[in-house]
Design a protein around this motif. Sequence first.
Motif, short mmCIF file in Angstrom:
data_model
loop_
_atom_site.label_atom_id
_atom_site.label_comp_id
_atom_site.label_asym_id
_atom_site.label_seq_id
_atom_site.Cartn_x
_atom_site.Cartn_y
_atom_site.Cartn_z
N THR A 35 14.30 -8.18 -9.78
CA THR A 35 14.05 -7.08 -10.71
C THR A 35 12.62 -7.14 -11.22
O THR A 35 12.12 -8.23 -11.51
N ILE A 36 11.99 -5.99 -11.30
CA ILE A 36 10.66 -5.87 -11.91
C ILE A 36 10.67 -4.69 -12.88
O ILE A 36 11.51 -3.80 -12.77
N THR A 37 9.72 -4.70 -13.81
CA THR A 37 9.55 -3.58 -14.75
C THR A 37 8.13 -3.05 -14.64
O THR A 37 7.17 -3.84 -14.63
N LEU A 38 8.01 -1.74 -14.57
CA LEU A 38 6.70 -1.08 -14.51
C LEU A 38 6.59 -0.07 -15.64
O LEU A 38 7.55 0.64 -15.96
N LEU A 39 5.40 0.03 -16.22
CA LEU A 39 5.12 0.99 -17.29
C LEU A 39 4.30 2.14 -16.73
O LEU A 39 3.23 1.93 -16.16
N ILE A 40 4.82 3.34 -16.91
CA ILE A 40 4.09 4.56 -16.54
C ILE A 40 3.59 5.16 -17.85
O ILE A 40 4.39 5.61 -18.68
N PRO A 41 2.27 5.17 -18.08
CA PRO A 41 1.73 5.72 -19.33
C PRO A 41 1.93 7.24 -19.42
O PRO A 41 2.15 7.92 -18.42
N LYS A 42 1.81 7.76 -20.63
CA LYS A 42 1.86 9.21 -20.83
C LYS A 42 0.68 9.84 -20.09
O LYS A 42 -0.35 9.21 -19.88
N ASN A 43 0.85 11.10 -19.72
CA ASN A 43 -0.19 11.87 -19.02
C ASN A 43 -0.62 11.21 -17.71
O ASN A 43 -1.81 11.16 -17.40
N SER A 44 0.34 10.68 -16.97
CA SER A 44 0.05 10.01 -15.69
C SER A 44 0.69 10.74 -14.52
O SER A 44 1.11 10.13 -13.54
N GLN A 45 0.77 12.04 -14.61
CA GLN A 45 1.32 12.84 -13.52
C GLN A 45 0.17 13.48 -12.76
O GLN A 45 -0.82 13.83 -13.38
N PRO A 46 0.25 13.61 -11.45
CA PRO A 46 1.26 13.06 -10.56
C PRO A 46 1.03 11.56 -10.35
O PRO A 46 -0.06 11.06 -10.55
N ASN A 47 2.10 10.88 -9.91
CA ASN A 47 1.99 9.44 -9.66
C ASN A 47 2.93 9.03 -8.55
O ASN A 47 3.75 9.82 -8.09
N ARG A 48 2.79 7.79 -8.14
CA ARG A 48 3.74 7.22 -7.19
C ARG A 48 3.83 5.73 -7.46
O ARG A 48 2.90 5.11 -7.96
N VAL A 49 4.99 5.18 -7.14
CA VAL A 49 5.21 3.74 -7.23
C VAL A 49 5.53 3.25 -5.82
O VAL A 49 6.48 3.72 -5.19
N ASP A 50 4.70 2.34 -5.33
CA ASP A 50 4.91 1.73 -4.03
C ASP A 50 5.65 0.41 -4.23
O ASP A 50 5.18 -0.45 -4.97
N LEU A 51 6.79 0.27 -3.56
CA LEU A 51 7.65 -0.90 -3.72
C LEU A 51 7.80 -1.61 -2.37
O LEU A 51 7.99 -0.94 -1.34
N VAL A 52 7.71 -2.93 -2.38
CA VAL A 52 7.87 -3.72 -1.16
C VAL A 52 8.76 -4.92 -1.46
O VAL A 52 8.55 -5.62 -2.45
N ALA A 53 9.76 -5.13 -0.59
CA ALA A 53 10.67 -6.27 -0.76
C ALA A 53 10.78 -7.03 0.55
O ALA A 53 10.78 -6.43 1.63
N THR A 54 10.89 -8.35 0.46
CA THR A 54 11.19 -9.21 1.59
C THR A 54 12.33 -10.12 1.18
O THR A 54 12.30 -10.71 0.10
N VAL A 55 13.34 -10.22 2.07
CA VAL A 55 14.52 -11.03 1.78
C VAL A 55 14.84 -11.88 3.01
O VAL A 55 15.02 -11.33 4.10
N GLY A 56 14.93 -13.19 2.82
CA GLY A 56 15.33 -14.08 3.90
C GLY A 56 16.85 -14.15 3.96
O GLY A 56 17.50 -14.49 2.97
N VAL A 57 17.41 -13.81 5.13
CA VAL A 57 18.86 -13.73 5.30
C VAL A 57 19.27 -14.55 6.53
O VAL A 57 18.54 -14.59 7.52
N ARG A 58 20.44 -15.16 6.45
CA ARG A 58 20.98 -15.93 7.58
C ARG A 58 22.38 -15.40 7.91
O ARG A 58 23.23 -15.26 7.03
N GLY A 59 22.61 -15.12 9.20
CA GLY A 59 23.93 -14.74 9.65
C GLY A 59 24.81 -15.97 9.76
O GLY A 59 24.40 -16.98 10.33
N VAL A 60 26.02 -15.90 9.21
CA VAL A 60 26.94 -17.04 9.23
C VAL A 60 28.14 -16.77 10.14
O VAL A 60 28.51 -17.62 10.94
#
Length: 141
Positions: A35-60
Amino acid sequence: MVRILDKAAVQPRSRFNLTNSVIIRRSPARSRLATITLLIPKNSQPNRVDLVATVGVRGVTGIAQILFRIFRDGKEIFNTQQGIESAGSEQNYAVTFQAEDRNVRSGNHVYTVTAENRTANTRADVVGPISFSGLAVKTRT
């Protein structure tokens, strides 16, 4: 040109570790990964949030279909699914995915990445690493 509004990153697991694995819960239950938290200030339109995740997984056991989801403030904004094979084939995966959230209203927003196993009688574990980051920028259009 863009202006950076906020950035956040978390790495709950920094490396692959079989002895500290966690079973990915079976749908409709979910395993919360980061989990992360991001603050978008007032008068910040238009905007975008770029999100990247990496998860190490093992098949059992079997070939699990793992559904990864990203939520903003509890509302799903993105999902992707990855097949995870087990013994007799590939077992360890580093699954990376990227999402974009556009024109987010001002205020603090909590982004969460989860995983769930959609296939009965299979098992996949989170073995690390796990990383999740977000970059909020003000755009021109």
